[in-house]
Design a protein around this motif. Structure first.
Motif, PDB file in Angstrom:
ATOM      1  N   LYS A 126       1.420  -1.149   0.089  1.00 41.42           N
ATOM      2  CA  LYS A 126       0.258  -0.235  -0.110  1.00 41.42           C
ATOM      3  C   LYS A 126       1.213   1.554  -0.050  1.00 41.42           C
ATOM      4  O   LYS A 126       1.834   1.645   0.697  1.00 41.42           O
ATOM      5  CB  LYS A 126      -1.157  -0.163   1.543  1.00 41.42           C
ATOM      6  N   TYR A 127       1.064   2.280  -1.052  1.00 41.03           N
ATOM      7  CA  TYR A 127       1.636   3.543  -1.272  1.00 41.03           C
ATOM      8  C   TYR A 127       0.431   4.310  -1.635  1.00 41.03           C
ATOM      9  O   TYR A 127      -0.304   4.551  -2.487  1.00 41.03           O
ATOM     10  CB  TYR A 127       2.854   2.740  -2.136  1.00 41.03           C
ATOM     11  N   TYR A 128       0.970   5.822  -0.805  1.00 41.75           N
ATOM     12  CA  TYR A 128       0.104   6.920  -1.262  1.00 41.75           C
ATOM     13  C   TYR A 128       0.818   7.558  -0.739  1.00 41.75           C
ATOM     14  O   TYR A 128       2.277   7.429   0.747  1.00 41.75           O
ATOM     15  CB  TYR A 128      -1.251   6.522  -0.628  1.00 41.75           C
ATOM     16  N   THR A 129       0.471   8.885  -1.507  1.00 37.23           N
ATOM     17  CA  THR A 129       0.508  10.313  -0.712  1.00 37.23           C
ATOM     18  C   THR A 129      -0.132  11.596  -0.285  1.00 37.23           C
ATOM     19  O   THR A 129      -0.888  11.101  -0.690  1.00 37.23           O
ATOM     20  CB  THR A 129       1.801  10.918  -2.493  1.00 37.23           C
ATOM     21  N   TRP A 171       4.920  10.856   1.598  1.00 32.81           N
ATOM     22  CA  TRP A 171       4.651   9.933   1.634  1.00 32.81           C
ATOM     23  C   TRP A 171       3.995   8.288   2.505  1.00 32.81           C
ATOM     24  O   TRP A 171       4.999   8.816   3.577  1.00 32.81           O
ATOM     25  CB  TRP A 171       5.037   9.316  -0.238  1.00 32.81           C
ATOM     26  N   TYR A 213       6.227   0.636  -6.338  1.00 35.62           N
ATOM     27  CA  TYR A 213       5.737   2.218  -6.163  1.00 35.62           C
ATOM     28  C   TYR A 213       5.741   3.375  -6.184  1.00 35.62           C
ATOM     29  O   TYR A 213       6.124   4.169  -6.758  1.00 35.62           O
ATOM     30  CB  TYR A 213       5.018   2.211  -4.311  1.00 35.62           C
ATOM     31  N   ASP A 243       4.563   9.387  -8.438  1.00 33.64           N
ATOM     32  CA  ASP A 243       5.122  10.579  -7.670  1.00 33.64           C
ATOM     33  C   ASP A 243       5.959  11.410  -8.485  1.00 33.64           C
ATOM     34  O   ASP A 243       5.542  12.290  -8.036  1.00 33.64           O
ATOM     35  CB  ASP A 243       4.252  10.708  -6.334  1.00 33.64           C
TER      36      ASP A 243
END
Length: 271
Positions: A2-5, A20, A265, A269
């Motif tokens: 799970k990766y998000y910014t 992040w 991932y 970005d």
């Protein structure tokens, strides 16, 4: 995986590209996870709020210790964990280092320091608060407040050089050092000295790093390696191969195959 910014507030955006989060639970039969950090022209503040990583180097495996800050670097590193993990990070422009930490970027290149060593009691307190925060939105608030406080207490920087570094990172124009110096009405010597102070590398070395980062952004595209090399300003295939291998430890064909460590991932970005 799970990766998000998380976007920083507007007042921090000139200095912080994004926050992040990376979380992973080992699957059945997955005994370990190996992460490879690659060469990068920006700095990262990293907080391990669930488990830690050990570093893998030429001497074997060493305790990676607590959270820390990895400054702009032209080297790759490898880390390993055998537990589920959670990491919160801040991706910071190199010219923000003097503003946040009151030290020239040229003195931090290739350093990786824990917060206690680098910031003393303020670093220990920050790390503890980040570890105990109830969620990642709260971590973003804590780190935002910390960085804003440091902005208020440190002196302004050279806007011309900051503009030049930002231009190198974001425009994909592949200008020469002489062209950049001329754009900002500085002699080549003045430009080289000031640029290194705020970017951590000479303009020539930094342009090489950013050209490599431009190529990495193409990960997952349908373009051939030859197309990627040409579009990113490489004059021939040998220079492209050399840079990718130097900055990632892999041949381009393997790195862009999707099988390399750390490609799950990271690249989406870096816009």
């Amino acid at each position: 995986m799970k990766y998000y910014t998380i976007q920083p507030p507007d007042i921090l955006k000139p200095f912080v590209r994004f926050f992040w989060v990376l979380e992973h639970e080992l699957c059945a039969g997955e005994q370990e996870y190996v992460y490879r950090s690659i060469a990068d022209g920006c700095t990262e503040m990293v907080f391990h709020y669930q488990s830690t990583f050990d570093e893998i180097n030429d001497h074997g495996q060493e305790n990676g210790g607590p959270s820390g800050i990895q400054f702009q670097t032209n080297r790759y590193r490898r880390f390993i964990t055998r537990q589920n993990f959670g990491i919160f990070g801040a991706y910071i422009y190199p010219f923000a280092v003097p503003r946040f930490f009151n030290i020239p970027s040229s003195e931090t290149t290739n350093l990786a320091l824990d917060y206690d060593t680098f910031l003393g009691s303020a670093g220990r307190e920050l790390e503890e608060r980040m570890m105990l925060a109830r969620n990642n939105q709260k971590r973003a608030v804590i780190l935002t407040d910390f960085l804003l406080m440091r902005l208020r207490h440190n002196t302004p920087t050279d806007d011309r050089i900051i503009t030049s570094i930002r231009q190198v990172i974001h425009t994909n124009q592949h200008k020469t050092v002489a062209q950049l110096a001329d754009t900002f009405n500085l002699s080549a010597r003045q430009f080289d000295r000031r640029f290194k102070e705020y970017a951590g590398f000479s303009p020539k070395s930094y342009l090489r790093l950013i050209r490599f980062q431009d190529a990495i952004k193409q990960y997952g595209s349908n373009k051939s390696l030859t197309q990627i090399a040409l579009e990113c300003g490489y004059y021939d295939q040998s220079h492209f191969i050399h840079d990718v291998k130097t900055f990632t430890g892999y041949q381009p064909s393997f790195y862009f195959s999707g099988k390399a460590e750390g490609t799950e991932y990271r690249n989406a970005d870096l816009q």
